[in-house]
Each structure stands twice: as structure tokens, then as C-alpha cells.
Design an enzyme around this catalytic site. Sequence first.
Site, short mmCIF file in Angstrom:
data_model
loop_
_atom_site.label_atom_id
_atom_site.label_comp_id
_atom_site.label_asym_id
_atom_site.label_seq_id
_atom_site.Cartn_x
_atom_site.Cartn_y
_atom_site.Cartn_z
N PHE A 123 1.08 -1.30 0.27
CA PHE A 123 -0.24 0.28 0.39
C PHE A 123 0.94 1.28 0.07
CE2 PHE A 123 -5.00 0.75 1.19
CZ PHE A 123 -5.06 -0.48 0.91
N GLN A 244 -9.04 14.01 3.88
CA GLN A 244 -8.52 12.92 3.11
C GLN A 244 -8.77 13.32 1.62
OE1 GLN A 244 -7.17 8.72 3.58
NE2 GLN A 244 -5.00 9.61 2.90
N HIS A 246 -9.09 11.29 -1.39
CA HIS A 246 -8.78 10.15 -1.79
C HIS A 246 -7.82 10.02 -3.73
CE1 HIS A 246 -7.96 6.08 -2.93
NE2 HIS A 246 -7.79 5.77 -1.70
N LEU A 256 -15.20 4.65 -4.44
CA LEU A 256 -13.90 4.39 -4.12
C LEU A 256 -13.29 3.54 -4.66
CD1 LEU A 256 -11.62 4.85 -2.57
CD2 LEU A 256 -12.24 2.94 -0.87
N GLU A 259 -6.56 2.09 -2.82
CA GLU A 259 -5.57 2.13 -3.47
C GLU A 259 -4.59 0.57 -3.98
OE1 GLU A 259 -3.75 4.96 -0.61
OE2 GLU A 259 -1.89 3.20 -0.04
N ARG A 290 -1.40 9.13 0.39
CA ARG A 290 -2.24 9.65 -0.26
C ARG A 290 -2.48 10.95 -0.86
NH1 ARG A 290 -7.49 6.37 2.28
NH2 ARG A 290 -6.08 3.41 0.94
N HIS A 357 -12.22 11.82 1.37
CA HIS A 357 -12.52 10.27 1.46
C HIS A 357 -12.91 10.19 3.62
CE1 HIS A 357 -11.88 6.08 1.10
NE2 HIS A 357 -10.75 5.87 2.07
N ARG A 402 -3.64 10.47 7.07
CA ARG A 402 -4.19 9.14 6.53
C ARG A 402 -3.19 7.91 5.96
NH1 ARG A 402 -7.34 4.71 5.79
NH2 ARG A 402 -8.71 6.02 5.17
#
Lengths: 591, 232
Positions: A123, A244, A246, A256, A259, A290, A357, A402
Amino acid sequence: MNPPMRIPKRTFDAVIIGGGGAGLRAALQLAEANLKVALISKVFPTRSHTVSAQGGITAALANVSDDNWHWHMYDTVKGSDYLGDQDAIEYMCRNAATAVYELEHMGLPFSRLDNGKIYQRPFGGQSQNYGGEQAIRTCAAADRTGHALLHTLYQRNIAARTQFFDEFFALDLIRDEAGTVLGVTALEIETGEPWLFEARATLLATGGACRVFRHSTNAHINTGDGLGMVLRAGLPLEDMEFWQFHPTGIPEVGSLISEGVRGEGGYLENKDGEKFMTRYAPNARDLASRDVVARAIAQELRAGRGCGPHGDYVHLKIEHLGAEKIKARLPGIRELSMQFAGADPITDPIPVTPTAHYMMGGIPSNMHGQVVAPVRTGPEEAVPGLYAVGECACVSVHGANRLGGNSLLDLVVFGRAAGLHMIDFLRENPIPRPLPQAEVEKSLARLARWAKPKGGETVAGLRDAMQRVMQDHCGVYRTEALLKEGIAKLDQVQARLPDAALSDHSKMFNTARLEALELENLMLIARATLVSALARTESRGAHTREDHPKRDDDQWLRHTLYFSENDQLDYKPVKLKPLTVETFQPKERTY
Amino acid sequence: MKFRIYRYDPESGAKPSMRDYELDIDPQGKKVLDALIAIKDTLDESLSFRRSCREGVCGSDGVNVNGTNVLACITPLEGLKQPIEIRPLPRLGVIRDLIVDMEQFYQHYRAVKPYLINLDPEPENERPQSPEDRAELDGLWECILCGCCTTSCPSFWWNPDKFLGPAALLQGYRFIADTRDQATNERLDFLEDPYRLFRCHGIMNCVEVCPKGLNPTQAVGKIKTLLVKRAL
């Protein structure tokens, strides 16, 4: 004066608001300790937004690459742009592997490696050896890890006989003069009747609030109800300027695209077919943090290199992975892409654009889930009887940005931690304190306000106006002028709220009334966000000020606290000292 | 576009009825849920329905559209015959408009003990499971409990209190199929019943309507095979 209204009352040791991953994990801890626990949720628990989490839960199991929790901790501190509290981050990363094994023991159907161990995928922002090679750290159940986690926790709670109050909408915290929280008022949605839940400990696990924005990856139910309750109780919210975006949401609809897609080898392309992330993050490329990827996409769109007739998205490509791998590892993504973007990723690129997000800020809490606020003495005095965990809370482990896979982890680690602390608190505080009836009356008066027969404004109209303000004035890039204009516009929208009325005054399952109550919460959150963002004159993590493009540790290595009364701001220091290891000193953040 | 929507207001004393709406909406790329929300926001605030994730993963918005059980949020408006008839899921009690009482459905779910039963001491790390064994769970664990299958099943319509229905049986089999679970015998004992399991006659409406493409009939077949094997 009218005699006090009699409403049904239920008494429990603990009451939990919210049936997502955090609330369910905490409830399980309490129920298995044989405490009397009620879980109140405005939806049947498996409809909670945890279900939408896709890519996975991060823990340094080292099933695929060499790994340990220290490296995970370093990545999380760096990812937070050094705004995360290092004691809480150490607690989370230290306990991550145990938390994941515990979920496996509960029955979570993790995908598996050939040797039978839990499957892990790379990730964004993950490294070995403090910033070295890419780590492979995120544990997954295909690309439906949130679904697997939420259902597993719900199932364990069925086994533990947790008492559920499904489709109850929490209204207000009940606090006495000493500031102790004694329970909540809630609306039984089916009957439309208010109830009083009395408890010696109350936990808020009400999730995020991205519905303040017009385009978001979030469910309709993510309206930050716990945050509204906290502000109305005179308590602050922390770091509300950090939201955040995304990098990969489907344009317009917002769904979404995990990721994990880039973790499995997918990459971004602009309209010229250029893999542009190599320019923005030469080492990590598509697996940079991100905030970095979202800004890169925004830059490409601004430079006119977006795809499609309006140039308003970029392409996410995975054709090269082959049909078999896509079907096995990313079946949910393929489904969403076909349903909402009309593109089968086996043959076509997925259109994506940065989309609101996750809320890094929230209800200030510590690593035991206690809500902390500057009440009398220090900046972090525990509010007796009140806890918060999950996205609604700001521990803060995510700081200014995050990392993917850390959210599900946050839910279970701090859900358990809060449960443990509540058990101690309940043992030390066996006697319920008298409940101030006036507080209950105040909450009911707020409810009665929506019985007003006629008005000039509608809830849907005001919600749309608010969401447009936030989308236009508080997105990926911010400036003083833009934010000031946003506040002025929000003033106007908020001024119209008292004139709003419902046309539906029925009691039973009146969803129009619920949406009105949710809008009241969203408005408070929108305001907290704009005011906090205007004050922070630096760029850090997800908060990007074009007029202040640099991070400024001298001035701003501190947490924002926002109070509703007069939009008052206060600050508290970042906890740079971990529990046992050395501090990760702030340094320049590159990927 | 033209809509005909089931309305029931439990407080009015009036019987349920179908109400017509004409909504100005470009159907391109839009789903049935978008239309329901637009009707509520602009034409009739009193229209009530459940919704949450709006992307087909939470299972809140199962409804019957033009005679078929679907999730409103992933059903395209394009191509639907007008007026688009939207009704609550069949057979369950209606609380209001498109909102049904799911309690019977959830009771059946809870009845199959939908949780892993393993009494061995927990190991330090994960319990190993081969990818092949784990693959046995695919097509089972993804159920979102929307109720589309169970409320489309004639066997459930006749015996809603006794026949567990496809969703609960699918979940029952999900734990039987899990190599980590140790309660297969007790689970089979519970299911070996003329009503709970054996009212399934393989009509396969469940397979046809499942919005996640799952196959409860196949799961029922596998449970029956295990029962036969056990009896031999």
C-alpha cells in the site's frame, strides 16, 4: 412551566453509539466482560460505512516482506506529516499484529498465501527499514476487507449477546454540572419516539462526515452525528482542517477505487499516456502517500492533461495484470468500475479523480479512547464517562494525512483499548450519578424545533448549498481568500437554517426529519473545518495552502482545537514522545 | 421519467396505494436510488426508503422494481420500462412506503449461528488455511444481507417463519465450508429439518436476483449432499 416530559428510559452499564467496526469492537470487549452494554445505531450494523473499506488492514506480519512494527510506526509518523501523536502511533503499530490475528481467530475470511498465512499487499507510504524499499504490509480479504471485518465483528457480537438498538438515532449527550457524561437521548426511528439511555460510560463511534462535501466516497449516513453532539455539549473538535482527498474516486458518483489497485500493480496515466507519478514521486511513484498522489492528479488536471471531454479525470490502468488476477484480487473494484464508470478494467482504464474520503480530525481523545479537552487544568483532561473511537475520534494517529490500511486498524486497536478502559472505569465508578432532567428537556426542545409547520427553506436545498460551499472553498488547494469567501457563504447558508421547515410531520420512520437532524450536525462540522483551515497558515499533509506552501514546524507543529462558541480556537502540542522508542524527529517528507 | 411508487403511511389509517411521479432526470449513468433521492428532495419529502453506501455493498436498499428484487443503488434507470414501478420487497411486513420489517429475515440469519465455532486454544499467530480451502468460502462470505433472495423465494412466501430462506442457508453453509470451523455436525443437526432446509425446491429465484451474483441454491445443494454422506 410545563411538567417534565416522560420518555422511556433504559439503563445500561455502557452505551455505544455507532455500529461500525469501532463500536462493534468496543461492544464485544464489554459484552464478553459480562457488562450490560447497549449498542445504538441509526442503521442495522452491517449497513455501516466500514463495509465499504476495500484494500485492507495494515499490520507488520512479515508474511511477504521482511517487516516489523517499528517500520510501520515510522511510515505512519512520516505519513501524518509529523502531526500524529507518537505515543498513540506506537500503541497502534505495536498492537497491530495481535489485532489482525485476533480478527482471524474470530473467523475473518482473509485471503491466503500459498503457505496458508494471511495474504498481504503493498500500500502507499509503506517502507522497509525507515524509508527504504516498498514494504508489503496490508492484510486483505480480496478487495472487500471492510465487509469481511464488519460482518465478522457483528457476528461475534451476536454470539456475545450484545444488546442492539438498531435504527435509533442519537440526539444529544447528557452531562451534569460537573461535566460527567451520563448517557444520551435518542430517537427510535420506527416509532419517532425519543428515548433516554442512561449509562455510566458512553462511547461515540459514529464514523466520518465526508457528506459535508458535494463529492465524497462516503455513504449517505456519514454525517458526523457524534461530532455534532460533542460540539453542542461545549466540547472541542481537533484538527478539523485535515480531510483526506483520496486520489482515486470515480468522478461525480464518488465511489472509491482502492489504493490496493495500485498496490497490485495498477498505475495512473494522463491524457498523453504519461505515467506522471514518476515526476512527482520518483521513488514511490503510484504508491506515494495519498496527499501526494491527490495533489499530483490535481496538478495534471490544472495543466490541461486530464482525460475525457472535460479533462476532469485521469486514467487508472490495470489491464496488464490480466483477467485472472483482477477477478481473484480485485473483484469488487471491477464490479464498481463497470457499474459506475461503465469501464471493465480488464480491458479499459478506470476514470478517477481526487475525492473527499476521510476525516483525520475529530473528537479529541487519547489512546484509551477517553475524550480529552481543556476543561479546568491541562489541555488534555479526560471528560468523565465519555469515550470516542474510530473515524469520529482524533487520537491522533493519522495526523495530517492517514496512510491506507491504517483506518481499519485504528477501529479495532482503539475499539479494544476503549473497551478495556471502560471496564476499569465502570468498576471504579459503580454508582450512577443523578441525571439532570433539564438537559433532557433541552435535547427534546431541539427535536421539537422541526415540528414548525411552515418555512421558506428546505433541508435538501440547504444541504446542497452547504456541500457546494465546502466543495468549492475547502478542497485539495486552499488560500486565505478562498476560505474567507467560503466562511462568508457558509454564514449565509447557516442564517437560512432557522427558516427551514419540513413538509412531512409524521412520526413513524420519518426520514425527512432524520435528514434535518443530520444537516444540523453537518453544518457545525463545515464551520469547524473552514475556521480551522483559515487559521492554519502552513501546508501540512492534506491541508494545502497555496499562499503558505511550506510546512512550518516552528509555528504549527501543534493540534488545532475548535469550539463552536464564537468559533473559538485553541491549540495543544503534538506528542512527539513515543511510549518506549526514540522520537521520530520531523524532517522533510519525500517519496 | 415516469414512476409509480408504493406508498403506505401507517399513521393515516389509509390503505397502501401506488402514487405516480414525473421526474425531470437524465437517466444516463443514473440509478434507481438517484431517482428516489431526487423525488424525495424535489417532489415529495415524505417518500421513505432506506439507503446508505449507494454502491451495492451495504444491502440497505433492496426494493422491487418492475417486478424484480434489486438494489436500487446499482440498478440503472436506462432501459427500465416506464412507468417504473417501485414496491417494497415482497412478503415482509411494510413499516412505511418502501421500508420493510426485516426482523424475520434477521432471526433466520441469527438462527444458523453465523459465527466461527472453534474451541481449540488460539495459536499465537493466524490459523493456517490453504488458498484452496479459502476458495471454498468465495461466493458465500460476500453476502450483504439485503434480503433480495429470501423475499423472492416462493418457499419463504409460504413458510416465512419456518423455512430459513436462501440468505440464512448461504450463511449457514459459509461456516460449514470453513476449514477452521468445528461445529459442522451441530450445524447439520440444526438444518436437518423438513422446513428449515428442505423447503428449498431449487426454484432458483434467489440465484437470479442476487445483486452480488451469489448462488444460494448451490449452497443448499452442498448442505444436502453433506447430510446424505453423513447418513451413509
